[in-house]
Design a protein around this motif. Structure first.
Motif, short mmCIF file in Angstrom:
data_model
loop_
_atom_site.label_atom_id
_atom_site.label_comp_id
_atom_site.label_asym_id
_atom_site.label_seq_id
_atom_site.Cartn_x
_atom_site.Cartn_y
_atom_site.Cartn_z
N UNK A 39 0.83 -1.21 0.00
CA UNK A 39 0.00 0.00 0.00
C UNK A 39 0.86 1.26 0.00
N UNK A 40 1.95 1.24 0.78
CA UNK A 40 2.86 2.38 0.78
C UNK A 40 3.48 2.57 -0.60
N UNK A 44 3.24 5.86 -2.96
CA UNK A 44 4.43 6.58 -3.43
C UNK A 44 4.44 6.70 -4.95
N UNK A 45 4.06 5.62 -5.63
CA UNK A 45 4.02 5.66 -7.09
C UNK A 45 2.97 6.67 -7.57
N UNK A 46 1.80 6.63 -6.98
CA UNK A 46 0.74 7.56 -7.38
C UNK A 46 1.16 9.01 -7.11
N UNK A 83 -1.24 -4.40 -12.19
CA UNK A 83 -0.96 -3.38 -11.16
C UNK A 83 -0.63 -3.98 -9.80
N UNK A 84 -1.33 -5.03 -9.40
CA UNK A 84 -1.07 -5.61 -8.08
C UNK A 84 0.35 -6.14 -7.98
N UNK A 85 0.81 -6.88 -9.02
CA UNK A 85 2.17 -7.42 -9.02
C UNK A 85 3.19 -6.29 -9.06
N UNK A 90 7.53 -3.48 -5.99
CA UNK A 90 8.14 -2.24 -5.50
C UNK A 90 8.07 -2.20 -3.98
N UNK A 91 6.95 -2.67 -3.44
CA UNK A 91 6.84 -2.71 -1.99
C UNK A 91 7.88 -3.61 -1.35
#
Length: 438
Positions: A39-40, A44-46, A83-85, A90-91
């Motif tokens: 989620x973080x 951060x990407x958004x 998107x989930x992967x 990145x997380x």
């Protein structure tokens, strides 16, 4: 030599390329990442894409993303297939996961270099300042096995330079020069160069280094990092006697054949030898983009060897990729995507690190000039040539994940130079003198 790929059946997910789990284990499987970290990462990407001149779209929406109608250049678009992967990687692993996500086909870009250039230009702004203090808990440390001990350096060089001589021949110039060219003038954007034009630019770079080293008739020249022998051949054509060292068995064999074909075998010797084991004194020592493979732990050994091998009055000519000092310190212990998949054990030095380490070894920098925009163009030429050779790369035994990895590597490197994050410099050095000493 061609790469022998495992025969284990590849795995696939919807919208993602086939991935061989034996060849690419960390690409085939998604990493473990807590929902909180994922989620973080998503936030951060958004946040980054909202603030930067970039756009993000889903695979379904990408064709409908509006293009500018006022004649301005469109912002590069990153298209998410999974998107989930993407956010999970990145997380778990930050920018390393970002690269692995591209290898897995979880995202694409209409302008890959454009996306990476924006990110490189704003790399210090991607994570809010309070979170940067947690970087140590987020990133991975470099594996101890990648240290450039004499044995480790041989393994690290093998993993990149012994992939396949035929692979490199697909995108390099006919002289197989694998370092920044010097153009005069820089080609227009999007203008492809023929073999002869790229070779001319590479020869211009080599000749400037040989001039810097004072190489000519009768010069005893040592080259650290043979490549495929083009610099040694040109030095011999000037009348120099050349000893050149490599740790790549593939390069050793082909360089010897090329040198013999050029009629220079009586003036050039090629040896499989670590620079630390070299002995003798030479009028000139030349090393082109080799310091990046040395590793910070061994920079003092490298410059000490340069000084020890230099005859009185001799000159050293180096070509080195550099990065800002603070960025070098931030990445020195980090297991980056580049260190994992492309150059294990490597680290790009800063100009400050080169100045400090060379001075401590008793060397003085007498010449220093940068060609960063020329390296960006060199990489563009290589990348576009590589992409045109998809069928030939596949015929050599390299799979789709490798091709995406190599495309990302070339684009990632080009973006570094286009953004100013990286530079490449030609340096001349001589033995330092103490006061009162001629």
């Amino acid at each position: 030599m061609t790469l022998s790929l495992p025969t284990t059946p590849p795995t696939t997910r919807a919208g993602v390329v086939d991935v061989d789990p034996e060849r690419w284990p960390d690409v085939a499987r998604l990493p473990r990442a807590s929902s909180a970290r994922t989620a973080v990462a998503r936030r951060l990407v958004e946040r980054a894409f909202a603030r930067l001149p970039l756009r993000m779209a889903s695979a379904a929406d990408a064709p409908r993303v509006p293009r500018p109608q006022d004649g301005t250049e469109a912002e590069p678009t990153l298209t998410l297939h999974d998107p989930d992967a993407f956010h999970r990687r990145i997380g778990a692993d930050g920018l390393l996961g970002f690269g692995e996500s591209y290898m897995a086909g979880e995202w694409d870009a209409d302008d890959l270099v454009g996306v990476l250039t924006v990110l490189a230009r704003h790399v210090d702004d991607l994570v809010p300042a309070p979170l940067r203090r947690l970087r140590g808990a987020w990133v991975r440390r470099r594996p101890a096995a990648d240290r450039n001990t004499p044995e480790g350096a041989r393994r690290n060089i093998h993993r990149h330079y012994d992939l396949s001589n035929e692979l490199f021949a697909l995108f390099l110039d006919p002289g197989l020069t694998y370092s920044a060219a010097v153009f005069d003038p820089l080609p227009r954007a999007g203008f492809p160069l023929g073999d002869g034009e790229l070779a001319t630019a590479q020869h211009r770079k080599i000749d400037r280094l040989l001039d810097l080293a004072g190489a000519g008739q009768g010069t005893e020249l040592l080259e650290i990092g043979t490549g495929w022998g083009e610099l040694a051949i040109r030095a011999a054509a000037r009348g120099a006697r050349v000893r050149t060292l490599t740790l790549s068995e593939e390069q050793l064999g082909l360089a010897r054949r090329r040198i013999a074909d050029a009629g220079a075998a009586d003036r050039v010797s090629v040896e499989l030898l670590d620079y630390r084991a070299a002995r003798g004194r030479y009028d000139a020592v030349v090393s082109v983009e080799m310091i990046e493979a040395v590793g910070a732990e061994y920079w003092s050994d490298y410059f000490t060897a340069l000084r020890r091998l230099l005859a009185p009055g001799g000159r050293v000519a180096l070509q080195a990729i550099t990065m800002p000092h603070e960025r070098m310190l931030a990445t020195a212990r980090t297991h980056t995507w580049i260190s994992k998949y492309v150059f294990p054990g490597g680290l790009i030095p800063s100009p400050e690190a080169i100045t400090r380490e060379s001075a401590m070894a008793g060397l003085r920098i007498t010449h220093d000039i940068g060609y960063g925009d020329h390296y960006a163009e060199t990489l563009r030429q290589w990348r576009e040539r590589f992409l045109r050779q998809e069928a030939a790369v596949s015929a050599l035994g390299f799979d789709h994940v490798f091709r995406r990895m190599w495309e990302f590597y070339l684009a990632y490197s080009e973006a570094g130079f286009r953004s100013g994050y990286l530079d490449v410099r030609q340096l001349g050095l001589t033995a330092a003198t103490t006061e009162g000493t001629p």
